[in-house]
Design an enzyme around this catalytic site. Structure first.
Site, PDB file in Angstrom:
ATOM      1  N   ASP A 190       0.816  -1.219   0.000  1.00  0.00           N
ATOM      2  CA  ASP A 190       0.000   0.000   0.000  1.00  0.00           C
ATOM      3  C   ASP A 190       0.850   1.270   0.000  1.00  0.00           C
ATOM      4  OD1 ASP A 190       0.783  -0.914   2.512  1.00  0.00           O
ATOM      5  OD2 ASP A 190      -0.816   0.139   3.557  1.00  0.00           O
TER       6      ASP A 190
ATOM      7  N   HIS B  31       8.555  -4.454  12.863  1.00  0.00           N
ATOM      8  CA  HIS B  31       8.954  -3.050  12.758  1.00  0.00           C
ATOM      9  C   HIS B  31       9.380  -2.598  14.158  1.00  0.00           C
ATOM     10  CE1 HIS B  31       6.943  -2.771   8.851  1.00  0.00           C
ATOM     11  NE2 HIS B  31       7.445  -1.568   8.706  1.00  0.00           N
TER      12      HIS B  31
ATOM     13  N   GLU C 280      12.596   2.226  14.851  1.00  0.00           N
ATOM     14  CA  GLU C 280      12.544   3.253  13.798  1.00  0.00           C
ATOM     15  C   GLU C 280      12.319   4.580  14.499  1.00  0.00           C
ATOM     16  OE1 GLU C 280       9.209   2.914  11.220  1.00  0.00           O
ATOM     17  OE2 GLU C 280      10.005   4.291   9.729  1.00  0.00           O
TER      18      GLU C 280
HETATM   19 ZN   LIG Z   1       7.924  -0.451   6.899  1.00  0.00          ZN
END
Ligand SMILES: [Zn+2]
EC number: 3.5.4.4
Length: 359
Positions: free
Chosen positions: A22, A206, A209
């Site tokens: 996406d 994830h 970050e």
């Molecule tokens: Zn990512």
């Protein structure tokens, strides 16, 4: 050293582990699909729309960056739309010289128009197969594996993990957790990770970050992640020294265990996880020989491609084919497909091509 041209980087085989379905739509496709379902866009001129996405994502905040996905997800709610987006994704990656890609998406975000989770996965996998076949017809070999993502703020991770395992022989090669890190630690989803481990399945998380070391530590030591989505803040556990940097216990563990870091240079700069490409920790992490891989994250929002990410690193760090091959083999070694299949791509596709480039 011979200068490396962008055209040569495009032709060189590349492997990509972290790319969001996406986050990689063609602007023209968004315009067409939005017209079909009556979704309102900021602009309907594809060039201007592409620029709008990059500008919105450039704001420096992960939360605003994630807002841009409201538009792409809105046009990916039917089986034909999902198939088309996946087909074009495979074609675009192949045309950019990517020979192996793992593309991820969150099935739970595509249920607004009566599709079931299984139907969403089947549409995407079918689209990748079509795109792979069309790319082969056009002279580009690519293999695409699907990763299913669960959203870290939601409570469906167990269900999505079971969905991934159910489709493991039908193109799904791994699982992932994504979304804003602050306030949503990966340990909220321990049941899902423990289930995946019992199923001998692969997953990435994830982590590290927007958020620092605790999130990386949890992803590895509590959840058992095979890879780190970004993991760029691992540098917070590395102390610069006059002679050589000192690794803290977590950084040392990540390096010792060869845990792959799915670094995404342009995206990391956009979300503020790195100040600039030149100051991106990838330079230090590569020098220290962490298992570094280069990725695109969201090609639309970052206005990028695998070749562009490589070119930016060549420009910022003076890398040559040797380093680009190292990143590519690192990614291929870290892929979620079976070991023997990874070896075939390394030995028969990547190494021969770079041997020619290295002269
Ligand atoms: Zn990512």
């Amino acid at each position: 050293m011979v200068a490396i041209s962008y055209e040569d980087i495009v032709k060189a085989p590349k492997a990509l582990l972290h790319d969001h379905l996406d986050g990689g739509l063609r602007p023209a496709t968004i315009v067409e699909l939005a017209a079909e379902v009556g979704h309102e866009l900021p602009t309907t001129e594809p060039g201007a729309l592409g620029r709008w996405f990059v500008e919105a994502a450039d704001s420096g905040s992960l939360e605003r960056y994630l807002e841009t996905f409201a538009h792409t997800v809105a046009v990916m709610q039917t089986a034909p739309a999902l198939r088309r987006v996946a087909r074009e994704c495979a074609q675009d990656l192949a045309a950019d010289g990517v020979v192996y890609a793992e593309v991820r998406f969150a099935p739970e975000q595509h249920l607004e128009r009566d599709l079931t989770l299984d139907e969403v996965v089947e549409a995407v996998v079918a689209g990748f197969a079509e795109g792979t076949a069309l790319a082969a017809d056009a002279g580009h070999q690519i293999r695409v594996g699907t990763l299913l993502t669960a959203m870290r703020h939601a409570a469906r991770s167990q269900e999505i993990a079971e969905l991934a395992v159910r489709h493991r022989d039908g193109g799904v090669v791994g699982f992932d957790i994504a979304g804003a890190e602050a306030g949503f630690p990966p340990t909220r989803h321990l049941d899902a990770f423990e289930y995946l481990q019992r199923e001998n399945f692969h997953f990435t998380i994830h982590a590290g970050e927007a958020f620092g070391l605790p999130s990386i530590w949890q992803a590895i030591q509590w959840c058992g992640a095979d890879r780190l989505g970004h993991g760029v803040r691992i540098v917070d556990d590395i102390t610069p020294g006059d002679d050589r940097p000192t690794l803290g216990r977590l950084a040392a563990y990540v390096r010792d265990k060869r845990i792959p870091l799915e670094l995404c240079p342009s995206s990391n700069v956009q979300t503020g996880a790195a100040a600039s490409i030149a100051e991106h920790p990838i330079g230090l992490l590569r020098d220290l020989r962490f298992r570094v891989t280069v990725n695109t994250d969201n090609r639309l929002m970052s206005g990028t491609s695998m070749s562009r990410e490589m070119a930016l690193l060549v420009e910022a760090f003076g890398y040559g084919w040797k380093e680009l091959q190292w990143f590519t083999i690192n990614a291929m070694k870290s892929a979620f497909i079976p070991f023997d299949e990874r070896l075939v791509i390394i030995d028969e596709v990547i190494k021969p091509a770079y041997a020619k480039l290295l002269g």
